[in-house]
Design a protein around this motif. Structure first.
Motif, PDB file in Angstrom:
ATOM      1  N   ASP A 128       0.844  -1.196   0.000  1.00  0.00           N
ATOM      2  CA  ASP A 128       0.000   0.000   0.000  1.00  0.00           C
ATOM      3  C   ASP A 128       0.881   1.249   0.000  1.00  0.00           C
ATOM      4  OD1 ASP A 128      -1.573   2.272   1.086  1.00  0.00           O
ATOM      5  OD2 ASP A 128      -3.163   0.770   1.272  1.00  0.00           O
ATOM      6  N   PRO A 129       0.733   2.147  -0.990  1.00  0.00           N
ATOM      7  CA  PRO A 129       1.625   3.311  -1.078  1.00  0.00           C
ATOM      8  C   PRO A 129       1.479   4.269   0.100  1.00  0.00           C
ATOM      9  CG  PRO A 129      -0.157   3.448  -2.708  1.00  0.00           C
ATOM     10  CD  PRO A 129      -0.186   2.072  -2.136  1.00  0.00           C
ATOM     11  N   LEU A 130       0.248   4.475   0.607  1.00  0.00           N
ATOM     12  CA  LEU A 130       0.069   5.384   1.734  1.00  0.00           C
ATOM     13  C   LEU A 130       0.645   4.791   3.007  1.00  0.00           C
ATOM     14  CD1 LEU A 130      -0.964   8.003   2.848  1.00  0.00           C
ATOM     15  CD2 LEU A 130      -3.260   7.011   3.024  1.00  0.00           C
ATOM     16  N   VAL A 131       0.476   3.497   3.203  1.00  0.00           N
ATOM     17  CA  VAL A 131       1.069   2.828   4.367  1.00  0.00           C
ATOM     18  C   VAL A 131       2.591   2.926   4.304  1.00  0.00           C
ATOM     19  CG1 VAL A 131       1.412   0.578   5.466  1.00  0.00           C
ATOM     20  CG2 VAL A 131      -0.886   1.273   4.756  1.00  0.00           C
ATOM     21  N   ARG A 132       3.150   2.682   3.126  1.00  0.00           N
ATOM     22  CA  ARG A 132       4.617   2.789   2.958  1.00  0.00           C
ATOM     23  C   ARG A 132       5.098   4.194   3.298  1.00  0.00           C
ATOM     24  NH1 ARG A 132       3.911   0.173  -2.104  1.00  0.00           N
ATOM     25  NH2 ARG A 132       4.424   2.135  -3.143  1.00  0.00           N
ATOM     26  N   ARG A 133       4.358   5.176   2.817  1.00  0.00           N
ATOM     27  CA  ARG A 133       4.764   6.569   3.034  1.00  0.00           C
ATOM     28  C   ARG A 133       4.759   6.919   4.516  1.00  0.00           C
ATOM     29  NH1 ARG A 133       1.624  11.804   0.409  1.00  0.00           N
ATOM     30  NH2 ARG A 133       2.937  13.439   1.343  1.00  0.00           N
ATOM     31  N   LEU A 134       3.722   6.497   5.239  1.00  0.00           N
ATOM     32  CA  LEU A 134       3.633   6.793   6.664  1.00  0.00           C
ATOM     33  C   LEU A 134       4.726   6.076   7.454  1.00  0.00           C
ATOM     34  CD1 LEU A 134      -0.245   6.611   7.084  1.00  0.00           C
ATOM     35  CD2 LEU A 134       1.173   8.649   7.417  1.00  0.00           C
ATOM     36  N   ALA A 135       4.957   4.815   7.129  1.00  0.00           N
ATOM     37  CA  ALA A 135       5.988   4.045   7.825  1.00  0.00           C
ATOM     38  C   ALA A 135       7.375   4.627   7.562  1.00  0.00           C
ATOM     39  CB  ALA A 135       5.926   2.586   7.397  1.00  0.00           C
ATOM     40  N   ARG A 136       7.641   4.976   6.316  1.00  0.00           N
ATOM     41  CA  ARG A 136       8.954   5.531   5.974  1.00  0.00           C
ATOM     42  C   ARG A 136       9.145   6.911   6.604  1.00  0.00           C
ATOM     43  NH1 ARG A 136       9.208   3.840  -0.484  1.00  0.00           N
ATOM     44  NH2 ARG A 136       9.373   1.574  -0.130  1.00  0.00           N
ATOM     45  N   GLY A 137       8.052   7.706   6.645  1.00  0.00           N
ATOM     46  CA  GLY A 137       8.152   9.025   7.263  1.00  0.00           C
ATOM     47  C   GLY A 137       8.471   8.927   8.744  1.00  0.00           C
ATOM     48  N   THR A 138       7.860   7.962   9.416  1.00  0.00           N
ATOM     49  CA  THR A 138       8.132   7.779  10.845  1.00  0.00           C
ATOM     50  C   THR A 138       9.564   7.299  11.053  1.00  0.00           C
ATOM     51  OG1 THR A 138       5.803   7.154  11.138  1.00  0.00           O
ATOM     52  CG2 THR A 138       7.308   6.670  12.953  1.00  0.00           C
ATOM     53  N   LEU A 139      10.004   6.356  10.230  1.00  0.00           N
ATOM     54  CA  LEU A 139      11.384   5.864  10.341  1.00  0.00           C
ATOM     55  C   LEU A 139      12.387   6.983  10.075  1.00  0.00           C
ATOM     56  CD1 LEU A 139      11.004   2.399   8.582  1.00  0.00           C
ATOM     57  CD2 LEU A 139      11.632   2.785  10.973  1.00  0.00           C
ATOM     58  N   TRP A 140      12.069   7.832   9.126  1.00  0.00           N
ATOM     59  CA  TRP A 140      12.965   8.952   8.813  1.00  0.00           C
ATOM     60  C   TRP A 140      13.106   9.882  10.026  1.00  0.00           C
ATOM     61  CZ3 TRP A 140      15.701  10.093   4.359  1.00  0.00           C
ATOM     62  CH2 TRP A 140      16.294  11.343   4.316  1.00  0.00           C
ATOM     63  N   GLN A 141      11.984  10.168  10.666  1.00  0.00           N
ATOM     64  CA  GLN A 141      12.010  11.036  11.831  1.00  0.00           C
ATOM     65  C   GLN A 141      12.779  10.389  12.983  1.00  0.00           C
ATOM     66  OE1 GLN A 141      11.112  14.086  12.189  1.00  0.00           O
ATOM     67  NE2 GLN A 141      11.397  14.244  14.415  1.00  0.00           N
ATOM     68  N   LEU A 142      12.694   9.054  13.071  1.00  0.00           N
ATOM     69  CA  LEU A 142      13.399   8.329  14.133  1.00  0.00           C
ATOM     70  C   LEU A 142      14.854   8.044  13.792  1.00  0.00           C
ATOM     71  CD1 LEU A 142      10.623   5.756  15.074  1.00  0.00           C
ATOM     72  CD2 LEU A 142      11.272   7.790  16.362  1.00  0.00           C
ATOM     73  N   GLY A 143      15.245   8.353  12.561  1.00  0.00           N
ATOM     74  CA  GLY A 143      16.616   8.119  12.144  1.00  0.00           C
ATOM     75  C   GLY A 143      16.873   6.687  11.717  1.00  0.00           C
TER      76      GLY A 143
END
Length: 449
Positions: free
Chosen positions: A428-443
């Motif tokens: 799911d593209p929206l799920v991927r985007r949210l997960a990646r955004g959170t990981l990015w913020q967490l480093g």
């Protein structure tokens, strides 16, 4: 429907009682015909097949149909009254059989054109027959003039017609299509609003619950209800009135919460000052009767849906009730109840989602273990296939909470990054985007790339 399971007219017996009415008397006299329920009656249900049930229930019903068609209004009214007695405790199967034999069509004619007494009796019989049989609800809602006749009964200045109409409508609107059909009937919502404001307490409770059930079914119904000023004023008045019983207030607040979930009517609710005049006073109250916990949770959800993300939301003064929604969602996920009221998990989730955007609540929500619960719910959605909007809202909450120092630390402590990494590679593209955004913020996204 969600809430107390003891609503008037909502029958749950699933056994045939007619077989006990038409036995031949034995030698012992009248006492031989007295039936006492056996221990296994409610558990095992009726063991007779459909044909056996039909052979017992249809004869007395069919005998009444010609009388219901009678040009003598008093005879038709008497026949309708006898129909009420026959259908008071019928099972779902029996209701379906009666619905297929033409009885509902004839009762509908009496409701529309009979005497005042006949209309009330016929409406009561219809209420019995549509309590548990969905096909009967649809049939009744499609009968010409019947819904308008129910509006007329609900608008009556007398107590009995309005009470019978409220009970019948409570049974009818549990079907989505029937609820929409009734909401579209001219004068229907005004009639319910009138009952909510002026009827006796039991009828007031039924009418408020009818509105609550209707707005939970369809967005169009929310728009129709919110567009009737008398309905908004009635719900607002009952939600605020101290001398209303807990259940009447419960259904009024629940109906307002249902309306607040519909984005198309939120401006109407804000203009009506639902947050300032209803939600905040309820949250500040220390005694709301037997439904205190449920009413406060519903008030917090309503205010969250309408203003939870705003910097100047008045919910900031009631953080305890807002963070308490985390517990409500946990209860909705497990036993589905909080304060004896059945909450839908998705409804509570939407309200929490609205407040996680607001920095004023993030630390308290993390402290209330919203992240732990969200991770558990994401795992549940992934393993059981309940994905879609709920999964997206859960990931959005975690994304919002990771911007707080407490939230980021908690996600790492719980090893939530492993869950996020799995969804970051999902389809799911929206799920991927949210997960990646959170990981990015967490480093953590750099490690994956």
């Amino acid at each position: 429907m969600y809430g107390p399971s003891s609503a008037p007219g909502m029958r749950t017996r699933h056994i045939s009682i007619f077989k006990y009415f038409f036995k031949n008397k034995g030698k012992g006299g009248a006492q031989a015909d007295i039936w006492e329920p056996a221990d296994n009656d409610e558990i095992n249900g009726d063991t007779d097949g459909p044909s056996a049930i039909a052979s017992e229930i249809l004869p007395p019903i069919l005998q009444l149909i010609p009388r219901l068609k009678s040009s003598d209004a008093s005879d038709a009214a008497q026949a309708a009254s006898e129909m009420v007695s026959l259908t008071n405790n019928t099972s779902t199967d029996e209701d379906a059989i009666v619905g297929r034999c033409g009885a509902l069509e004839v009762l509908g004619q009496v409701v529309c054109k009979g005497s005042e007494e006949g209309k009330v009796a016929a409406a009561s019989a219809i209420a019995n027959l549509i309590a548990n049989a969905d096909a009967n609800k649809v049939l009744v809602s499609n009968l010409p003039g019947v819904l308008a006749a129910f509006v007329g009964l609900a608008s009556s200045s007398q107590d009995k017609p309005s009470a019978v109409a409220a009970r019948a409508l409570l049974n009818l609107v549990s079907n989505k299509d029937c609820a929409l059909a009734f909401a579209r009937t001219p004068g229907a919502i005004d009639a319910l609003a009138h009952l909510v404001l002026t009827a006796k307490m039991e009828t007031k409770e039924d009418a408020a619950r009818v509105l609550n059930t209707m707005v939970d079914k369809e967005k169009e119904i929310c728009v129709l209800v919110a567009g009737v000023e008398s309905a908004m004023q009635a719900l607002k008045a009952v939600a605020r009135t101290a001398n209303c019983t807990g259940e009447a207030r419960l259904w009024a607040v629940s109906a307002l919460m249902g309306l607040s979930r519909c984005s198309r009517v939120r401006r109407t609710l804000l203009r009506a000052k639902i947050v300032e005049d209803v939600c905040i006073p309820l949250l500040a109250s220390e005694s709301l009767g037997e439904w205190h916990d449920a009413i406060q949770a519903l008030a917090a959800m309503t205010a969250a849906n309408l203003t939870g993300w705003e910097d100047d939301t008045k919910l900031v003064e009631h953080k305890e009730q807002v963070t308490g929604l985390v517990h409500v969602m946990a209860m909705a996920l497990t036993c589905r109840e909080h304060g004896r009221y059945k909450f839908r998990n998705s409804h509570v989730l939407q309200s929490l989602w609205s407040v996680t955007i607001n920095d004023a609540f993030k630390a308290e929500l993390v402290g209330a273990k919203l992240i732990e619960l969200s991770i558990d719910m994401i795992a549940l959605a992934h393993t059981q296939g309940h994905r879609g909007m709920n999964l997206i809202m859960l990931l959005e909450m975690i994304y919002q909470l990771c911007f707080s120092e407490q939230g980021a630390a908690k996600i790492k402590e719980l090893q939530g990054t492993k869950m996020l990494e799995a969804h970051a590679r999902g389809p799911d593209p929206l799920v991927r985007r949210l997960a990646r955004g959170t990981l990015w913020q967490l480093g953590g996204w750099e490690k994956m790339t």
